[in-house]
Enzyme design. Structure first.
Site, PDB file in Angstrom:
ATOM      1  N   GLU A  35       0.813  -1.222   0.000  1.00 51.94           N
ATOM      2  CA  GLU A  35       0.000   0.000   0.000  1.00 51.94           C
ATOM      3  C   GLU A  35       0.848   1.275   0.000  1.00 51.94           C
ATOM      4  OE1 GLU A  35      -3.174   0.914  -0.448  1.00 51.94           O
ATOM      5  OE2 GLU A  35      -3.343  -1.173  -1.076  1.00 51.94           O
ATOM      6  N   HIS A  37       3.678   1.797  -1.691  1.00 53.90           N
ATOM      7  CA  HIS A  37       3.956   2.077  -3.103  1.00 53.90           C
ATOM      8  C   HIS A  37       2.690   2.602  -3.801  1.00 53.90           C
ATOM      9  CE1 HIS A  37       6.932  -1.356  -2.362  1.00 53.90           C
ATOM     10  NE2 HIS A  37       7.718  -0.372  -2.733  1.00 53.90           N
ATOM     11  N   GLN A  61      22.969  -0.603  -5.098  1.00 53.35           N
ATOM     12  CA  GLN A  61      22.670   0.081  -3.838  1.00 53.35           C
ATOM     13  C   GLN A  61      22.719  -0.883  -2.648  1.00 53.35           C
ATOM     14  OE1 GLN A  61      18.616   1.370  -5.118  1.00 53.35           O
ATOM     15  NE2 GLN A  61      17.977   0.739  -3.070  1.00 53.35           N
ATOM     16  N   VAL A 176       2.904   5.174   4.753  1.00 57.33           N
ATOM     17  CA  VAL A 176       1.712   4.342   4.971  1.00 57.33           C
ATOM     18  C   VAL A 176       2.088   3.243   5.969  1.00 57.33           C
ATOM     19  CG1 VAL A 176       0.019   2.812   3.881  1.00 57.33           C
ATOM     20  CG2 VAL A 176       0.863   4.822   2.652  1.00 57.33           C
ATOM     21  N   MET A 184       4.869   0.236   6.447  1.00 50.43           N
ATOM     22  CA  MET A 184       4.891  -0.826   5.425  1.00 50.43           C
ATOM     23  C   MET A 184       6.246  -0.854   4.740  1.00 50.43           C
ATOM     24  SD  MET A 184       1.209  -0.919   3.688  1.00 50.43           S
ATOM     25  CE  MET A 184      -0.243  -1.202   4.684  1.00 50.43           C
ATOM     26  N   SER A 186       8.666  -3.722   2.023  1.00 51.44           N
ATOM     27  CA  SER A 186       8.781  -5.035   1.388  1.00 51.44           C
ATOM     28  C   SER A 186       9.549  -5.987   2.289  1.00 51.44           C
ATOM     29  CB  SER A 186       9.495  -4.906   0.040  1.00 51.44           C
ATOM     30  OG  SER A 186       8.881  -3.916  -0.742  1.00 51.44           O
ATOM     31  N   ARG A 187      10.422  -5.432   3.130  1.00 51.59           N
ATOM     32  CA  ARG A 187      11.252  -6.279   3.994  1.00 51.59           C
ATOM     33  C   ARG A 187      10.492  -6.829   5.208  1.00 51.59           C
ATOM     34  NH1 ARG A 187      15.632  -2.494   2.381  1.00 51.59           N
ATOM     35  NH2 ARG A 187      17.226  -3.755   1.344  1.00 51.59           N
TER      36      ARG A 187
HETATM   37  P1  AMP Z   1      11.183   0.581  -2.383  1.00 51.81           P
HETATM   38  O1  AMP Z   1      10.482  -0.353  -3.318  1.00 51.81           O
HETATM   39  O2  AMP Z   1      11.219   0.087  -0.975  1.00 51.81           O
HETATM   40  O3  AMP Z   1      12.519   1.043  -2.914  1.00 51.81           O
HETATM   41  O4  AMP Z   1      10.282   1.888  -2.315  1.00 51.81           O
HETATM   42  C1  AMP Z   1       9.893   2.584  -3.468  1.00 51.81           C
HETATM   43  C2  AMP Z   1       9.262   3.889  -3.069  1.00 51.81           C
HETATM   44  O5  AMP Z   1       8.134   3.625  -2.230  1.00 51.81           O
HETATM   45  C3  AMP Z   1      10.207   4.791  -2.276  1.00 51.81           C
HETATM   46  O6  AMP Z   1       9.995   6.144  -2.668  1.00 51.81           O
HETATM   47  C4  AMP Z   1       9.760   4.570  -0.858  1.00 51.81           C
HETATM   48  O7  AMP Z   1      10.031   5.657   0.005  1.00 51.81           O
HETATM   49  C5  AMP Z   1       8.262   4.388  -1.037  1.00 51.81           C
HETATM   50  N1  AMP Z   1       7.701   3.647   0.101  1.00 51.81           N
HETATM   51  C6  AMP Z   1       8.123   2.469   0.597  1.00 51.81           C
HETATM   52  N2  AMP Z   1       7.427   2.126   1.693  1.00 51.81           N
HETATM   53  C7  AMP Z   1       6.539   3.137   1.905  1.00 51.81           C
HETATM   54  C8  AMP Z   1       5.542   3.388   2.884  1.00 51.81           C
HETATM   55  N3  AMP Z   1       5.292   2.542   3.879  1.00 51.81           N
HETATM   56  N4  AMP Z   1       4.815   4.517   2.775  1.00 51.81           N
HETATM   57  C9  AMP Z   1       5.054   5.402   1.766  1.00 51.81           C
HETATM   58  N5  AMP Z   1       5.980   5.224   0.814  1.00 51.81           N
HETATM   59  C10 AMP Z   1       6.719   4.112   0.876  1.00 51.81           C
END
Ligand code: AMP
Length: 281
Positions: A35, A37, A61, A176, A184, A186-187
């Site tokens: 959610e 994303h 990274q 979120v 939230m 992915s990990r």
């Molecule tokens: P990631 O896939 O973890 O690299 O995240 C991709 C984008 O989604 C980044 O801009 C993150 O900051 C954003 N994101 C990840 N988790 C959240 C969350 N819980 N709430 C809002 N944005 C998020």
């Protein structure tokens, strides 16, 4: 919804969209969507004509001892979620095409990259800035959306966009959370049931900080001490850092007088989790 993996195909499509006068909203991700994303996608849909999401687990990274190999991936599930939320195009390039033999150019946002998460994840933000710069050049977005959850990342990206005169608006979307407060990520899937329960201490310690500031506490040292002692009650949680910093330059603030970022990173078992809040007085 289109799924595109080739860089030149993506670039051709972008050219076509630009010719048609369409504005492009871009949401860069590493996939395994949740959610958080989707809130970025929803914001992009409100402001721009076409929403492009990238799904790319960016090898440069990750440190050598980090979770690049086991990072969760499920493109079918991501496709369904993205389509449901209204993503128009998913761009999922291969690492081989993004970083071919002979690749030697990196973007380093000095200073901002070496503190907080950058202090323990050496090279992480250079990897992030480099991939985001490449994706910006391929997708040429009008607006790009990032989550407040990764506060340091969005601050570094804003600095890069400013320093390199990139004509892109960066929007930050609030974090979120799960219903119990865990941000939230992915990990989160790595967490066992007891680890998941103890991970709630991230948000609880941030809430404690908010309460202390509301009660008039202005000393960062005192607030950090309280946060750390709350976290240390959890035997499965190990602190990487708890910091109170300026929201623009990420420098430590000792007395809170304006707006500060309170950020922390912990290990719950082997899983590294981060969270933060912005507090204004
Ligand atoms: P990631 O896939 O973890 O690299 O995240 C991709 C984008 O989604 C980044 O801009 C993150 O900051 C954003 N994101 C990840 N988790 C959240 C969350 N819980 N709430 C809002 N944005 C998020």
């Amino acid at each position: 919804m289109k799924l595109i993996d080739g860089i030149s195909r993506m670039a051709t499509l972008v050219k076509m969209l630009k010719k048609e006068g369409k504005s492009i909203g871009f949401v860069p991700t590493m996939g395994y969507l949740h959610e958080g994303h989707m809130s970025l996608v929803k914001a992009a849909k409100k402001h721009t004509d076409v929403v492009i999401m990238s799904i790319f687990v960016n090898p440069i990274q990750f440190g050598p001892k980090e979770d690049f190999k086991k990072y969760p991936r499920d493109i079918k599930r991501d496709e369904a979620l993205a389509a449901e939320t209204g993503v128009d195009i998913i761009f999922c390039p291969t690492a081989e095409e993004m970083y071919p033999e002979g690749f030697t150019t990196y973007v380093n946002v000095e200073g901002l990259s070496s503190v907080l998460c950058g202090a323990s994840r050496i090279g992480h933000f250079m990897g992030v800035a480099t991939v985001v710069a490449k994706l910006f050049n391929i997708i040429k977005p009008d607006v790009a959306y990032f989550g407040q959850k990764d506060a340091q990342q969005v601050i570094a990206i804003k600095q890069m966009v400013c320093d390199l005169n990139m004509d892109i608006e960066i929007k930050t979307i609030p974090t979120v959370r799960e219903s119990d407060g865990l941000a939230m990520s992915s990990r989160n899937i790595y967490l066992s049931e007891p680890q998941r329960r103890q991970a709630l201490v991230l948000k609880q310690s941030l809430d404690r900080a908010i309460n202390l500031v509301s009660a008039g506490e202005r000393s960062s040292e005192n607030i950090i001490k309280e946060m750390r002692s709350l976290i240390l009650r959890m035997p499965m949680v190990e602190i990487d850092y708890v910091s109170i910093v300026d929201t623009k330059n990420l420098k430590d603030i000792s007395d809170i007088s304006d707006e500060v970022l309170i950020a922390l990173a912990v290990f719950v078992g082997k899983t590294r989790l981060i969270d933060n809040i912005i507090v204004k007085v």
